[in-house]
Design a protein around this motif. Structure first.
Motif, PDB file in Angstrom:
ATOM      1  N   LYS A 168     -95.603  79.106 -61.872  1.00 54.04           N
ATOM      2  CA  LYS A 168     -96.142  78.257 -60.803  1.00 54.04           C
ATOM      3  C   LYS A 168     -97.400  77.512 -61.246  1.00 54.04           C
ATOM      4  N   ASP A 169     -98.381  78.222 -61.746  1.00 51.49           N
ATOM      5  CA  ASP A 169     -99.659  77.601 -62.114  1.00 51.49           C
ATOM      6  C   ASP A 169     -99.505  76.615 -63.275  1.00 51.49           C
ATOM      7  N   LYS A 170     -98.527  76.852 -64.112  1.00 50.04           N
ATOM      8  CA  LYS A 170     -98.294  75.998 -65.272  1.00 50.04           C
ATOM      9  C   LYS A 170     -97.734  74.629 -64.873  1.00 50.04           C
ATOM     10  N   TYR A 171     -96.876  74.569 -63.827  1.00 48.70           N
ATOM     11  CA  TYR A 171     -96.175  73.335 -63.493  1.00 48.70           C
ATOM     12  C   TYR A 171     -96.565  72.703 -62.163  1.00 48.70           C
ATOM     13  N   LYS A 172     -97.346  73.365 -61.348  1.00 43.25           N
ATOM     14  CA  LYS A 172     -97.684  72.835 -60.027  1.00 43.25           C
ATOM     15  C   LYS A 172     -98.306  71.441 -60.098  1.00 43.25           C
ATOM     16  N   THR A 173     -99.246  71.227 -60.996  1.00 50.01           N
ATOM     17  CA  THR A 173     -99.911  69.927 -61.104  1.00 50.01           C
ATOM     18  C   THR A 173     -98.912  68.827 -61.448  1.00 50.01           C
ATOM     19  N   ASP A 174     -97.976  69.111 -62.344  1.00 49.41           N
ATOM     20  CA  ASP A 174     -96.957  68.117 -62.685  1.00 49.41           C
ATOM     21  C   ASP A 174     -96.053  67.831 -61.484  1.00 49.41           C
ATOM     22  N   PHE A 175     -95.709  68.871 -60.742  1.00 46.10           N
ATOM     23  CA  PHE A 175     -94.881  68.683 -59.543  1.00 46.10           C
ATOM     24  C   PHE A 175     -95.611  67.801 -58.521  1.00 46.10           C
ATOM     25  N   GLN A 176     -96.907  68.005 -58.384  1.00 41.90           N
ATOM     26  CA  GLN A 176     -97.695  67.172 -57.465  1.00 41.90           C
ATOM     27  C   GLN A 176     -97.727  65.717 -57.936  1.00 41.90           C
ATOM     28  N   LYS A 177     -97.867  65.506 -59.228  1.00 43.20           N
ATOM     29  CA  LYS A 177     -97.885  64.147 -59.768  1.00 43.20           C
ATOM     30  C   LYS A 177     -96.570  63.427 -59.471  1.00 43.20           C
ATOM     31  N   ILE A 178     -95.466  64.153 -59.526  1.00 44.10           N
ATOM     32  CA  ILE A 178     -94.171  63.560 -59.208  1.00 44.10           C
ATOM     33  C   ILE A 178     -94.169  63.086 -57.752  1.00 44.10           C
ATOM     34  N   ILE A 179     -94.589  63.953 -56.845  1.00 46.10           N
ATOM     35  CA  ILE A 179     -94.616  63.599 -55.426  1.00 46.10           C
ATOM     36  C   ILE A 179     -95.446  62.350 -55.184  1.00 46.10           C
TER      37      ILE A 179
END
Length: 175
Positions: free
Chosen positions: A159-170
């Motif tokens: 979760k902590d590794k990819y959350k920021t990238d997921f937010q950037k997608i949104i």
């Protein structure tokens, strides 16, 4: 005989032209163009969700996602009129992972950038089949013409590794 056949052919052609000239045509735009940015380690894929307009993944990193677009005009035709992003979000959350028994839904975060409204929420659930926790970052984006549902996920431990990238997608979605 040739004169009669020629005369008959001309009459058929003229009558066809006359009947088609009485109808007016209305132009419709089909399809929808939108823009999204994905991390360089993800690629477009297929097979994750048949209703999505784009799907993305990196199987090695075990991260996945997709986007579903709900055009407001099409929703209105189907008599599904949502008064706000919050109302659309509430509907979405009432059906997302509905059958999951062990799920946790965070508090949604609402943001506005220009004329585009965003909602994001963290969701985790324990998948009995794979015996692991799955982390989702779900986003709802409202533009003038559409609502977009952006669903990205990975193993709970990442979760902590990819959350920021997921937010950037949104937050990259735009019409």
């Amino acid at each position: 005989m040739k004169k009669i056949l020629t005369f008959f052919t001309i009459m058929v052609v003229l009558s066809t032209l006359k009947s088609s000239a009485q109808s007016t045509l209305k132009e419709y735009k089909a399809g929808h163009v939108f823009y999204i940015s994905l991390p360089s380690y993800m690629t477009k894929t297929m097979g994750l969700n048949e209703s999505s307009i784009i799907q993305y993944k990196n199987a090695v990193k075990d991260v996945y996602g997709f986007v579903i677009e709900d055009n407001k005009e099409d929703l209105a035709i189907a008599e599904l009129n949502y008064g706000s992003l919050e109302e659309f979000y509430d509907y979405f959350m009432s059906v997302f992972l509905k059958e999951a028994k062990k799920k946790t839904i965070g508090k949604p975060i609402y943001t506005t950038k220009g004329e585009t409204r965003f909602a994001e929420v963290e969701i985790t659930y324990y998948d009995e089949d794979i015996k692991a926790e799955i982390y989702y970052l779900a986003g709802i984006v409202e533009t003038k013409t559409s609502y977009y549902k952006i669903i990205s996920w990975c193993a709970g431990e990442n979760k902590d590794k990819y959350k920021t990238d997921f937010q950037k997608i949104i937050y990259s979605i735009r019409d």
